[in-house]
Design an enzyme around this catalytic site. Structure first.
Site, PDB file in Angstrom:
ATOM      1  N   CYS A  14       0.840  -1.194   0.000  1.00  0.00           N
ATOM      2  CA  CYS A  14       0.000   0.000   0.000  1.00  0.00           C
ATOM      3  C   CYS A  14       0.872   1.240   0.000  1.00  0.00           C
ATOM      4  O   CYS A  14       2.097   1.172   0.044  1.00  0.00           O
ATOM      5  CB  CYS A  14      -0.920   0.012   1.218  1.00  0.00           C
ATOM      6  SG  CYS A  14      -0.042   0.172   2.788  1.00  0.00           S
ATOM      7  N   CYS A  17       3.339   1.632   2.834  1.00  0.00           N
ATOM      8  CA  CYS A  17       4.579   0.866   2.638  1.00  0.00           C
ATOM      9  C   CYS A  17       5.537   1.650   1.746  1.00  0.00           C
ATOM     10  O   CYS A  17       6.731   1.799   2.047  1.00  0.00           O
ATOM     11  CB  CYS A  17       4.292  -0.484   1.987  1.00  0.00           C
ATOM     12  SG  CYS A  17       3.122  -1.525   2.855  1.00  0.00           S
ATOM     13  N   ASP A 461      11.226  25.194 -33.193  1.00  0.00           N
ATOM     14  CA  ASP A 461      12.341  25.457 -34.086  1.00  0.00           C
ATOM     15  C   ASP A 461      11.836  25.300 -35.523  1.00  0.00           C
ATOM     16  O   ASP A 461      10.972  24.452 -35.794  1.00  0.00           O
ATOM     17  CB  ASP A 461      13.470  24.470 -33.803  1.00  0.00           C
ATOM     18  CG  ASP A 461      14.628  24.648 -34.764  1.00  0.00           C
ATOM     19  OD1 ASP A 461      15.119  25.775 -34.878  1.00  0.00           O
ATOM     20  OD2 ASP A 461      15.013  23.657 -35.418  1.00  0.00           O
ATOM     21  N   ASP A 660      15.203  19.421 -32.819  1.00  0.00           N
ATOM     22  CA  ASP A 660      15.739  18.153 -33.303  1.00  0.00           C
ATOM     23  C   ASP A 660      16.707  17.508 -32.319  1.00  0.00           C
ATOM     24  O   ASP A 660      17.250  16.438 -32.593  1.00  0.00           O
ATOM     25  CB  ASP A 660      16.413  18.332 -34.670  1.00  0.00           C
ATOM     26  CG  ASP A 660      17.559  19.345 -34.626  1.00  0.00           C
ATOM     27  OD1 ASP A 660      18.007  19.695 -33.512  1.00  0.00           O
ATOM     28  OD2 ASP A 660      18.006  19.783 -35.698  1.00  0.00           O
ATOM     29  N   ASP A 664      19.522  22.332 -30.898  1.00  0.00           N
ATOM     30  CA  ASP A 664      18.522  22.919 -29.997  1.00  0.00           C
ATOM     31  C   ASP A 664      18.649  22.415 -28.561  1.00  0.00           C
ATOM     32  O   ASP A 664      17.841  22.771 -27.706  1.00  0.00           O
ATOM     33  CB  ASP A 664      17.101  22.577 -30.484  1.00  0.00           C
ATOM     34  CG  ASP A 664      16.870  23.032 -31.905  1.00  0.00           C
ATOM     35  OD1 ASP A 664      17.149  24.193 -32.194  1.00  0.00           O
ATOM     36  OD2 ASP A 664      16.420  22.206 -32.720  1.00  0.00           O
TER      37      ASP A 664
END
Length: 781
Positions: A14, A17, A461, A660, A664
């Site tokens: 759970c 835990c 871009d 790309d 960038d």
């Protein structure tokens, strides 16, 4: 640089835990980051090996009350996924078997208990009142002998059956509760063990010493059937939960299964079928029609159309020939070919995708932190509420206060469900990352997914993102009386000897038009202007208007056409032969066919769209007009792109950057979410937060729609997990009793608790049916 290690953690059931293991690891000196995943039963830890060892991390988890071991050796993502699936299959089959038997024994125990119910606790428990009216009364008429059995014998028989169910089917609840108690912790198992244990002990006392109740004017009621049914319904819930968990990992399993078991290699001039693991980089592999490509490589000979949809999401087969890259796991079409291996094992695109998805599913979304904070105190608070419930019922009820108090306290203990909170976010992340992979979108994890769902601005871009990323001939305009094929053929002859970026586009167009291109002689490049040469005895001049002027050639008759083409973002190339103007050719980096529709979708999603480019403003504006972008930043070099991203994020915007992944990269990192656009076959998968496996700007809109749908599911899951407990616990405590006389049965409480976790996982599985808007529109078209 910290090391990273993923450890399997056993025994977590759970959110409490998960939160305990998380806190224990985060408090460990040398641990810089920890991510504990309840769904995957794992902990991914970034740590400084100079301060803590992997063995030390294992000890920290064990000291927290859970079991962990170091991996036996290097393990691929596929092997880890297979191991997880085997564990889930084992859990599912075990829970199903135990649930079936427990449910059957529980129903039998309820029937056998009916003689004991009549006049006993049936008077106060709605479930028992219903059973008395609907089942016991008719059963007394059908099987009167059952109601003549000595009650003490029935009790001892039920005691024996209950002990068997608790010791066998429900054993893990009590073992895990005891382990948590030994480590001074409280979990869901603690609540179940206390609730069923209290009901069981009360029943044992009533069975062995009924006089202790009778002397106080109480009926010696037993709750054996309730104990069995509580455990049975919890096991039903765990069965359904395990089944749903298996379904969340289906996307990864589909990817793993794409790789064939064997490959046909050429060694020593012979064709050999070898296991996939025996293929080496540099091996020549023969792929026949209809077969799956076994590894990543480059075609040497042959041509075929390759179905890459399972990797890139692109539905149409892609033509591949000598020199082209192909990806392992994709399907060859009708042609056969020979390829040379370039990547095997964990270095293949397919393996990297599986690894990234596994890592993504191990991460934690920010929304999970709220659930973790609540889960950390949830069980202790419930224990206090249960104790207060017992006291309030005991002191305020006149009729059978002790029995009523125990019933209410047990209901509180078994209805409380921290599991749903622990599963609310991870299940949504798992299903969403799998669905994204189906669409050709790789999402790095829950945090990237959640941030993408909150974006309000997208920066694009231009080159290679909005546009195709390569120059193409967009117009061939002959002068009056000239042949366009002659114009293109002569210019291509000159450009074939040139190294100018535009030259390749013109030569490629000539090939597409099936022109025979002659060889240019006496070729001479004139920097900044063009080139000249002799083609089939004619002096050919190719370049800008200034070059033609230098040769005494007038191009004024075509100035209007040239200006219009330039306004559309094209570079104009003039051509003349033997002193006569042939015409002009326009070359431009054209927008991708999907870009305009993608920009429209992004704007429809409420996003502000800006295009960033290092190109001149006229070219940038032409492309922006073509795809419907109003905001353009031109002349932006890499530093300028970072500054633009920073300015928008600093102004409070939530900014996504699409590029790309190469030039960038700094801007992608600076943005809230970096989208990397690639081809799927040659792609920097690790470069951004979200990787688009094919060059289609529409995938950005798909990813944002998926992210928003996932965030909605996360919020729904957390809301219902919290509301369930906020409403369910007071009802179990008896909030409805003063007004309506309703006291919740522990059996009904346990059924509600079991279904709460199942409902959260099932709600997350709805994301498997997610369809992007363009797909939905196409299906209705």
């Amino acid at each position: 640089m910290p090391n990273s290690l993923t450890l399997p953690v056993r025994g977590m059931t759970c959110a409490a835990c998960q939160a305990r293991v998380q806190r224990s690891l985060e408090k460990t000196p040398g641990v810089t980051q920890a991510s504990v995943n309840l769904m995957l039963h794992s902990a991914t830890v970034a740590f400084d090996p100079a301060q803590v060892s992997p063995e030390g991390l294992v000890h920290v988890i064990r000291d927290a009350g859970y079991d962990a071991d170091l991996p036996a050796g290097p393990q691929s993502a596929a092997e880890a996924q297979t191991e997880l699936e085997q564990d889930l299959d084992h859990d599912y089959l075990e829970y199903r078997w135990k649930a079936a038997w427990s449910l059957g024994l529980g129903l039998a125990a309820m029937i056998v208990s009916m003689p004991l119910m009549r006049g006993g606790h049936a008077g106060m428990d709605p479930l028992m009142r219903w059973a008395d009216r609907v089942l016991a009364a008719p059963l007394a008429r059908v099987m009167p002998a059952l109601f003549l059995i000595d009650p003490s014998q029935l009790r001892f028989g039920l005691l024996l059956v209950t002990v068997v169910v608790m010791a066998w089917a429900g054993r893990h609840f009590y073992v895990r509760a005891w382990a948590a108690t030994r480590h001074r912790a409280a979990t869901m198992n603690t609540l179940v063990a206390l609730g069923t244990g209290a009901a069981f002990l009360l029943s044992v006392v009533a069975t062995l010493a009924p006089g202790a109740f009778e002397r106080r004017g109480l009926s010696p009621d037993v709750y054996y059937e309730a104990v069995i049914l509580i455990l049975a319904l919890l096991l039903v819930g765990q069965t359904l939960e395990a089944r749903a968990k298996r379904q969340t990992g289906q996307a990864i399993r589909r990817l793993i299964d794409l790789a064939p078991r064997t490959a046909r290699v050429i060694r020593g001039g012979q064709e050999l079928d070898v296991p996939l693991g025996a293929v080496l980089v540099g091996d020549q592999v023969l792929v026949r029609p209809g077969e799956r490509i076994p590894v990543d490589g480059v075609l040497l000979a042959g041509r075929s159309a390759v179905d890459e949809s399972m990797v890139t999401g692109e539905p149409m087969p892609v033509e591949r020939g000598p020199g082209d890259r192909v990806v392992g796991g994709t399907v060859n079409g009708t042609g056969g070919f020979t390829m040379v291996t370039r990547a095997v094992g964990e270095a293949t695109v397919l393996a990297r995708i599986v690894t990234m998805m596994r890592e993504a599913q191990s991460t934690r979304a920010p929304m999970q932190r709220l659930a973790d904070r609540i889960s950390g105190v949830f069980v202790p608070v419930v224990l206090v509420i249960a104790a207060l419930t017992f006291v309030i019922w005991y002191v305020s009820v006149d009729s059978a206060p002790f029995v009523r108090a125990v019933t209410a306290a047990v209901s509180v203990l078994v209805i409380a469900c921290p599991c749903a909170m622990g599963l609310a976010v991870p299940t949504a992340v798992m299903v969403a990352t799998g669905k994204g992979a189906d669409l050709g979108i790789l999402i790095k994890g829950g945090e990237a997914l959640e941030r993408a769902g909150r974006l309000d601005r997208i920066l694009l871009d231009k080159t290679g993102t909005v546009t195709l990323g390569r120059p193409d001939v967009t117009a061939v305009v002959p002068a009056a009386g000239q042949d366009p094929r002659r114009l293109l053929g002569l210019v291509a002859a000159i450009e074939r000897a040139s190294e100018h970026p535009l030259a390749e586009a013109i030569v490629r167009r000539a090939g597409e038009d099936r022109l025979t291109v002659a060889v240019a002689e006496q070729f001479r490049a004139i920097p900044g202007q063009g080139a000249v040469g002799i083609v089939a005895g004619e002096l050919v001049v190719v370049g800008n208007a200034g070059l033609l002027d230098a040769y005494g050639l007038a191009a004024g008759s075509m100035d209007d056409q040239a200006r219009q083409l330039a306004a559309d973002g094209a570079t104009v190339v003039y051509a003349a032969a033997n002193g006569e103007l042939l015409g002009l050719i326009a070359v431009a980096d054209r927008p991708r066919p999907t870009s305009a529709a993608a920009v429209a979708r992004l704007r429809a999603l409420g996003l502000d769209v800006t295009m960033l480019t290092g190109d001149a403003r006229p070219t940038a504006l032409a492309v922006a007009r073509a795809v419907g972008i109003d905001d353009v930043v031109a002349g932006a070099l890499p530093d300028g792109k970072i500054a633009e991203v920073a300015a928008r994020t600093d102004a409070g915007g939530r900014v996504g950057m699409v590029g790309d992944g190469i030039n960038d990269a700094p801007a992608l990192v600076r943005a809230d979410v970096g989208f990397v656009m690639g081809s799927g076959t040659d792609i920097a998968i690790e470069a951004g937060d979200i990787t688009l496996m094919r060059p289609d700007l529409g995938l950005v809109a798909d990813a944002i729609e998926l992210a928003r749908a996932t965030v909605r599911i996360m919020r729904q899951n957390l809301f219902w997990a919290f509301v369930y407990n906020v409403i369910g616990i007071p009802i179990a405590a008896g909030a409805l009793y003063p007004a309506f006389g309703i006291q919740l049965s522990p059996v009904i409480a346990s059924a509600a608790m079991a279904m709460s976790s199942v409902s959260v996982v099932s709600n997350s599985l709805r994301l498997r049916r997610f369809r992007p808007a363009r797909t939905a529109e196409r299906s209705h078209g």
